[in-house]
Design a protein around this motif. Structure first.
Motif, PDB file in Angstrom:
ATOM      1  N   ASN A 193      12.459 -59.474  61.069  1.00 15.19           N
ATOM      2  CA  ASN A 193      11.033 -59.149  61.075  1.00 15.19           C
ATOM      3  C   ASN A 193      10.280 -60.001  60.055  1.00 15.19           C
ATOM      4  O   ASN A 193       9.720 -59.492  59.088  1.00 15.19           O
ATOM      5  CB  ASN A 193      10.851 -57.658  60.764  1.00 15.19           C
ATOM      6  CG  ASN A 193       9.402 -57.210  60.883  1.00 15.19           C
ATOM      7  OD1 ASN A 193       8.621 -57.758  61.657  1.00 15.19           O
ATOM      8  ND2 ASN A 193       9.031 -56.211  60.090  1.00 15.19           N
ATOM      9  N   PRO A 194      10.260 -61.313  60.250  1.00 18.21           N
ATOM     10  CA  PRO A 194       9.643 -62.188  59.248  1.00 18.21           C
ATOM     11  C   PRO A 194       8.120 -62.115  59.259  1.00 18.21           C
ATOM     12  O   PRO A 194       7.493 -61.785  60.282  1.00 18.21           O
ATOM     13  CB  PRO A 194      10.111 -63.585  59.679  1.00 18.21           C
ATOM     14  CG  PRO A 194      10.299 -63.463  61.158  1.00 18.21           C
ATOM     15  CD  PRO A 194      10.821 -62.066  61.384  1.00 18.21           C
ATOM     16  N   LEU A 195       7.524 -62.414  58.131  1.00 20.76           N
ATOM     17  CA  LEU A 195       6.076 -62.519  58.002  1.00 20.76           C
ATOM     18  C   LEU A 195       5.749 -63.956  57.633  1.00 20.76           C
ATOM     19  O   LEU A 195       6.226 -64.467  56.615  1.00 20.76           O
ATOM     20  CB  LEU A 195       5.545 -61.572  56.931  1.00 20.76           C
ATOM     21  CG  LEU A 195       4.036 -61.677  56.627  1.00 20.76           C
ATOM     22  CD1 LEU A 195       3.214 -61.254  57.843  1.00 20.76           C
ATOM     23  CD2 LEU A 195       3.665 -60.836  55.400  1.00 20.76           C
ATOM     24  N   GLU A 196       4.951 -64.612  58.463  1.00 25.01           N
ATOM     25  CA  GLU A 196       4.506 -65.969  58.159  1.00 25.01           C
ATOM     26  C   GLU A 196       3.272 -65.880  57.259  1.00 25.01           C
ATOM     27  O   GLU A 196       2.323 -65.172  57.571  1.00 25.01           O
ATOM     28  CB  GLU A 196       4.161 -66.720  59.442  1.00 25.01           C
ATOM     29  CG  GLU A 196       3.650 -68.123  59.205  1.00 25.01           C
ATOM     30  CD  GLU A 196       3.106 -68.797  60.451  1.00 25.01           C
ATOM     31  OE1 GLU A 196       2.658 -69.949  60.349  1.00 25.01           O
ATOM     32  OE2 GLU A 196       3.115 -68.145  61.526  1.00 25.01           O
ATOM     33  N   VAL A 197       3.311 -66.606  56.144  1.00 23.48           N
ATOM     34  CA  VAL A 197       2.210 -66.579  55.185  1.00 23.48           C
ATOM     35  C   VAL A 197       1.645 -67.975  54.987  1.00 23.48           C
ATOM     36  O   VAL A 197       2.388 -68.912  54.683  1.00 23.48           O
ATOM     37  CB  VAL A 197       2.672 -66.012  53.827  1.00 23.48           C
ATOM     38  CG1 VAL A 197       1.543 -66.112  52.795  1.00 23.48           C
ATOM     39  CG2 VAL A 197       3.127 -64.568  53.968  1.00 23.48           C
ATOM     40  N   ILE A 198       0.351 -68.101  55.180  1.00 20.67           N
ATOM     41  CA  ILE A 198      -0.353 -69.329  54.820  1.00 20.67           C
ATOM     42  C   ILE A 198      -1.276 -68.954  53.674  1.00 20.67           C
ATOM     43  O   ILE A 198      -2.254 -68.223  53.868  1.00 20.67           O
ATOM     44  CB  ILE A 198      -1.147 -69.897  56.009  1.00 20.67           C
ATOM     45  CG1 ILE A 198      -0.211 -70.179  57.182  1.00 20.67           C
ATOM     46  CG2 ILE A 198      -1.876 -71.176  55.591  1.00 20.67           C
ATOM     47  CD1 ILE A 198      -0.920 -70.699  58.412  1.00 20.67           C
TER      48      ILE A 198
END
Length: 280
Positions: free
Chosen positions: A161-166
């Motif tokens: 369940n990854p969270l992509e962060v910019i």
């Protein structure tokens, strides 16, 4: 027995699905409510996710709307998921807190002006920030909030369940000694380590840029992937926070973020800058 209150995001998804099913069945609110033994106002509140829904209500609505088969099963599973207590409850945080929404998101765009984004903070840095804010907290409440902030970072390295962060950070935040020089240096080293993850894209907005699109404040935009939940913008300010989910507001937030990125350093340049500051 205490009624369960779970994911607000999934409650909203379920509410929209139930409203759509009613409309597809050809029933108005006024026609459907008496068939369900609800008042019109109660059914309206359910369809606007303003109340915690009961699983038996969902079954009744599916019966009245003539829903069966796999759709019946899918919606009951969604209803159960909407009632499951979120992990943040163990830390004393409410279901309408920002974390409750971030937990369901798949992508986070965040710009900060005066401090490092919460998802990238160390415990000591977060603790120093929270103590500087004139908000009444017991020591236990403060430590719970710090622990919850650190717990969020697990998704940056999650396979399931990854969270992509910019993350776009104003350069001034890198020079602000929050918690003192040692805490700040450790924080910069932590940013440098996280910036090497595939899930994190770091952009530093140089002070030399001067005026820019997001000068007044930082903000966030959450995307929920295939969950069928509209993007949400979120703004933290000195006196509290504001969530925005109207399409126009979110579109402006996205445009502003894109303009910030156009002025910011790319990830490689940003990481090199942070590493220089750690070394210096």
């Amino acid at each position: 027995m205490t009624r369960r209150e779970g994911s607000m995001v999934r409650r909203r998804v379920l509410a929209r699905q139930l409203k759509l099913l009613r409309e597809q069945s050809g029933l108005t609110l006024e026609e459907a409510a008496p068939k369900l033994h609800f008042s019109v106002s109660k059914l309206s509140r359910i369809e606007n996710a303003q109340v915690v829904i009961d699983i038996h209500w969902v079954k009744s609505m599916l019966d009245v709307y003539d829903v069966g088969g796999t759709r019946w099963t899918e919606l009951l599973e969604l209803a159960e998921e909407a009632l499951q207590p979120g992990w943040w409850r163990a830390y004393g945080l409410g279901n309408n807190s920002y974390i409750a929404f971030e937990t369901e998101a798949t992508r986070l765009l965040e710009f900060t002006v005066s401090y490092v984004p919460g998802i990238l903070q160390t415990a000591d840095y977060a603790r120093a920030l929270m103590r500087a804010v004139p908000l009444r907290r017991t020591e236990e409440q403060l430590e719970n909030e710090v622990a919850a902030r650190i717990y969020r970072q697990q998704r940056l390295t999650s396979d399931d369940n990854p969270l992509e962060v910019i993350a776009a950070i104003d350069e001034s935040a890198l020079h602000r000694p929050i918690g003192g020089a040692t805490v700040q240096r450790d924080q910069l080293a932590h940013i440098a380590a996280l910036a090497e993850l595939d899930t994190v894209a770091l952009h530093i907005l140089p002070t030399a840029v001067g005026a820019h699109a997001a000068l007044p404040s930082g903000f966030m935009v959450l995307n929920f992937g295939d969950l069928d939940e509209p993007d949400m913008a979120y703004v933290e300010h000195t006196l509290g926070a504001l969530s925005l989910d109207k399409a126009g507001d979110v579109a402006r937030a996205r445009l502003t973020f894109e303009r910030v990125l156009s002025d910011a350093l790319d990830p490689a340049e940003s990481l090199a800058l942070v590493r220089r500051l750690v070394g210096g």
